[in-house]
Design an enzyme around this catalytic site. Structure first.
Site, PDB file in Angstrom:
ATOM      1  N   THR A  53     -48.127   5.204 -13.644  1.00 12.90           N
ATOM      2  CA  THR A  53     -48.706   6.572 -13.346  1.00 12.90           C
ATOM      3  C   THR A  53     -48.908   7.030 -11.855  1.00 12.90           C
ATOM      4  O   THR A  53     -48.756   6.039 -11.035  1.00 12.90           O
ATOM      5  CB  THR A  53     -50.036   6.667 -14.121  1.00 12.90           C
ATOM      6  OG1 THR A  53     -51.067   5.773 -13.561  1.00 12.90           O
ATOM      7  CG2 THR A  53     -49.921   6.103 -15.568  1.00 12.90           C
ATOM      8  N   GLY A 108     -42.820  34.706 -18.321  1.00 13.87           N
ATOM      9  CA  GLY A 108     -43.880  35.406 -19.026  1.00 13.87           C
ATOM     10  C   GLY A 108     -43.635  34.732 -20.741  1.00 13.87           C
ATOM     11  O   GLY A 108     -43.681  33.606 -20.830  1.00 13.87           O
ATOM     12  N   GLY A 151     -50.603  -1.621 -19.993  1.00 13.81           N
ATOM     13  CA  GLY A 151     -49.796  -0.681 -19.451  1.00 13.81           C
ATOM     14  C   GLY A 151     -49.836  -0.723 -17.886  1.00 13.81           C
ATOM     15  O   GLY A 151     -48.991  -1.440 -17.267  1.00 13.81           O
ATOM     16  N   SER A 152     -50.639  -0.158 -17.253  1.00 14.90           N
ATOM     17  CA  SER A 152     -50.823  -0.305 -15.806  1.00 14.90           C
ATOM     18  C   SER A 152     -51.279  -1.821 -15.377  1.00 14.90           C
ATOM     19  O   SER A 152     -50.867  -2.224 -14.352  1.00 14.90           O
ATOM     20  CB  SER A 152     -51.850   0.803 -15.483  1.00 14.90           C
ATOM     21  OG  SER A 152     -51.515   1.993 -15.451  1.00 14.90           O
ATOM     22  N   GLU A 190     -43.204   4.393 -15.621  1.00 16.78           N
ATOM     23  CA  GLU A 190     -42.843   3.451 -14.440  1.00 16.78           C
ATOM     24  C   GLU A 190     -44.039   3.407 -13.489  1.00 16.78           C
ATOM     25  O   GLU A 190     -43.598   3.558 -12.324  1.00 16.78           O
ATOM     26  CB  GLU A 190     -41.732   3.610 -13.917  1.00 16.78           C
ATOM     27  CG  GLU A 190     -40.423   3.435 -14.876  1.00 16.78           C
ATOM     28  CD  GLU A 190     -38.954   3.384 -14.133  1.00 16.78           C
ATOM     29  OE1 GLU A 190     -38.747   3.005 -13.138  1.00 16.78           O
ATOM     30  OE2 GLU A 190     -38.100   3.682 -15.011  1.00 16.78           O
ATOM     31  N   ARG A 210     -34.353  40.253 -14.945  1.00 20.99           N
ATOM     32  CA  ARG A 210     -35.164  41.208 -15.896  1.00 20.99           C
ATOM     33  C   ARG A 210     -35.806  42.310 -14.983  1.00 20.99           C
ATOM     34  O   ARG A 210     -36.142  42.164 -13.973  1.00 20.99           O
ATOM     35  CB  ARG A 210     -36.498  40.230 -15.856  1.00 20.99           C
ATOM     36  CG  ARG A 210     -37.937  40.691 -16.630  1.00 20.99           C
ATOM     37  CD  ARG A 210     -37.514  41.175 -17.873  1.00 20.99           C
ATOM     38  NE  ARG A 210     -38.985  41.533 -18.778  1.00 20.99           N
ATOM     39  CZ  ARG A 210     -39.035  42.208 -19.620  1.00 20.99           C
ATOM     40  NH1 ARG A 210     -37.991  42.355 -20.541  1.00 20.99           N
ATOM     41  NH2 ARG A 210     -40.099  42.094 -20.401  1.00 20.99           N
ATOM     42  N   GLU A 262     -47.096  -3.310 -22.908  1.00 22.75           N
ATOM     43  CA  GLU A 262     -47.444  -3.971 -24.118  1.00 22.75           C
ATOM     44  C   GLU A 262     -48.502  -2.793 -24.898  1.00 22.75           C
ATOM     45  O   GLU A 262     -48.908  -2.083 -23.888  1.00 22.75           O
ATOM     46  CB  GLU A 262     -47.809  -5.438 -24.161  1.00 22.75           C
ATOM     47  CG  GLU A 262     -46.872  -6.235 -23.704  1.00 22.75           C
ATOM     48  CD  GLU A 262     -47.246  -7.725 -23.856  1.00 22.75           C
ATOM     49  OE1 GLU A 262     -46.265  -8.429 -23.440  1.00 22.75           O
ATOM     50  OE2 GLU A 262     -48.240  -8.005 -24.031  1.00 22.75           O
ATOM     51  N   PRO A 263     -48.901  -2.940 -26.000  1.00 29.03           N
ATOM     52  CA  PRO A 263     -49.916  -2.137 -26.441  1.00 29.03           C
ATOM     53  C   PRO A 263     -51.179  -2.127 -25.611  1.00 29.03           C
ATOM     54  O   PRO A 263     -51.875  -1.046 -25.535  1.00 29.03           O
ATOM     55  CB  PRO A 263     -49.914  -2.620 -27.905  1.00 29.03           C
ATOM     56  CG  PRO A 263     -48.812  -2.976 -28.368  1.00 29.03           C
ATOM     57  CD  PRO A 263     -48.070  -3.905 -27.042  1.00 29.03           C
TER      58      PRO A 263
END
Length: 390
Positions: free
Chosen positions: A372, A346, A139-140, A370, A275, A135-136
Site C-alpha cells: 500500500t 461532467g 498482507g502488509s 504490491e 465539447r 494471505e488472508p
C-alpha cells in the site's frame, strides 16, 4: 463505448531495437487490446488470447536473458512497454507486470539447471504466472505468513491459503512463499509450483470495483507435493527473494499507473476540445485548462521518476527507495488524474458510456497492490532516517 487507441507519447529510447519494440507494442495495443477493453472489462472476461499473442511476440520476458527466451531489454525499456499496454487496458499491463514478478525468483535465484528447464516456457512458451505472498491474515505484514512447507525426503508438502492472487485459478505456475522454519522472515522459502499440481485449487474470484477482467482469487494448497528441485534459492531465503521481487515489481505498478493516467488525460483532452459550451470549446476556459495542465505535469513527473529508478536498477545500483517513491507518486497521480478526468467530462464522466469512470475505478487498486502507499512511505522514511527512527 469503444475505447480510443492510446495516443503516442514522445519517448527517448536507447536503441533502434527498443524503438522498433515500442512500435510493435503500440500496434498490438491499437489493434488487439484497446478496441475490446470496455466490452471485455464490463463482461469480466480475461483476455488469455492477448497474453498468448504477447508471448509469441516476445513481450512476456523482456527484462530477462535471451538465452532463456527473454528479450534482454533494460528495465528502462520494459517499463515503457508496460505503460503502453496499461494505457490500452490495465488488465493487460498489470498482468504482464505480475507475470514478470512471478518469473523473477527463478530468473534471479534459480540454479542454472532450473533456469534451463523452466524459464523458456515461462518467458516465451505461452505460460502465465502468479505470485503468491499475501494471505488472508498477512498482507502488509508479509513476514507473518502461515502457509507451511514440510520436507519429506526429496519432496516438500505445501499447505495453506494465499489471498489476493492476480491470475489465481488460471495461472500455469505459482511462485509461492511458504514457511519452512522459525517464525518471522528467516523461516520462509520460495517454491515454483505447477498450476495443475494435485492439491492446488482456487476460490471464486473476488468481486472487485474495477479490473473485473483480471481474476483475483484465493489459492489453496492442500498437501501439494513438489520436489526439492522446485525450491528457489536456499531454505530460509524466501523473504529476501520476496522483497527483492517487490522492489522491481513496484516499478511495474508505477509504469502501469502512468499508462492509466495518460489514458485518462487523453480522454479528458479529447472531450474538452470537442465539447462546446457558451459558444466555444470548454478547453478554452482557464479553470479547465489549468486542470489539464496540472494533470499532464504530474504524469510527466511520474514518468521521469519511474524511469530514473529503472536506470539505477539497470546500472546495478540500489534503487529500492526510488522504486517506493515511484510507486507512491505514480499511483497517487493516477488516482488524482482519474478523478479530474471524470470532472472534466461532467455528467458523461459518471456514465459507463465513456471510459473515464472505469479509469477511476481501476486507479484505486494501484494504491493498494504490491505494498500500500502507506507502506511505501514507511519504506522511504526508513531509507531516509534509518529503521530505528521514530
Amino acid at each position: 463505448m469503444t475505447d480510443r487507441a492510446p495516443q503516442p507519447v514522445d519517448r527517448v529510447l536507447p536503441t533502434d531495437e527498443s524503438r522498433d519494440l515500442l512500435a510493435l507494442v503500440r500496434d498490438i495495443a491499437q489493434r488487439e487490446i484497446a478496441p475490446k477493453a470496455a466490452e471485455e472489462e464490463d463482461a469480466g472476461r480475461f483476455p488469455r488470447e492477448v497474453f498468448t499473442l504477447l508471448s509469441e511476440s516476445g513481450l512476456l520476458g523482456l527484462p530477462y536473458a535471451a538465452e532463456y527466451g527473454g528479450g534482454d531489454q533494460p528495465y528502462e525499456v520494459y517499463l515503457q512497454v508496460l505503460e503502453e499496454l496499461a494505457a490500452a487496458r490495465l488488465t493487460v499491463g498489470l498482468g504482464v507486470s505480475v507475470h514478470t514478478l512471478a518469473s523473477y525468483a527463478l530468473a534471479a535465484y534459480g540454479t542454472k539447471q532450473q533456469q534451463v528447464e523452466h524459464l523458456p516456457a515461462m518467458l516465451g512458451g505461452g505460460l502465465l504466472g502468479a505470485y503468491c505472498l499475501s494471505e488472508p491474515a498477512s498482507g502488509s505484514d508479509a513476514a507473518s505468513l502461515r502457509t507451511k512447507a514440510v520436507r519429506d525426503g526429496d519432496t516438500w508438502e505445501i499447505t495453506g491459503t494465499k489471498a489476493w492472487i492476480t491470475h489465481g485459478g488460471i495461472a500455469d505456475f505459482y511462485t509461492v512463499m511458504a514457511r519452512t522454519g522459525e517464525q518471522g522472515p528467516r523461516g520462509i522459502t520460495a517454491f515454483l509450483v505447477p498450476g495443475d499440481a494435485a492439491g492446488v485449487s482456487a476460490a471464486q474470484p473476488e468481486r472487485k470495483m474495477g479490473m473485473k477482467g483480471s481474476p483475483t482469487a484465493q489459492v489453496h494448497f492442500d498437501g501439494v507435493r513438489v520436489c526439492d528441485e522446485r525450491r528457489l534459492g536456499e531454505e530460509g531465503q524466501g523473504f529476501a527473494i520476496a522483497l527483492s521481487s517487490l522492489d522491481a515489481g513496484r516499478l511495474g505498478i508505477a509504469a502501469c499507473a502512468v499508462g492509466l493516467a495518460q489514458a485518462a488525460l487523453d480522454e479528458a483532452v479529447s472531450y474538452a476540445t470537442g465539447r462546446r459550451q457558451f459558444g466555444r470549446p470548454i478547453a478554452d476556459f482557464q479553470g479547465l485548462r489549468f486542470m489539464l495542465a496540472d494533470m499532464a505535469t504530474q504524469i510527466e513527473a511520474g514518468r521521469a521518476l519511474y524511469l530514473a529508478a529503472a536506470r539505477l536498477r539497470d546500472a546495478g545500483r540500489p534503487f529500492a527507495k526510488q522504486a517506493a517513491m515511484a510507486k507512491l507518486h505514480c499511483t497517487d497521480t493516477a488516482m488524482k488524474v482519474a478523478v479530474d478526468a471524470v470532472q472534466v467530462l461532467g455528467g458523461y464522466g459518471y456514465t459507463a458510456d465513456f471510459p473515464a469512470e472505469r479509469y477511476l475505478r481501476e486507479a484505486k487498486v494501484l494504491q493498494i497492490v504490491e505494498g500500500t502507499n502507506q507502506i511505501q512511505r514507511m519504506v522511504i522514511a526508513r531509507h531516509l532516517a534509518g529503521p530505528e527512527s521514530r
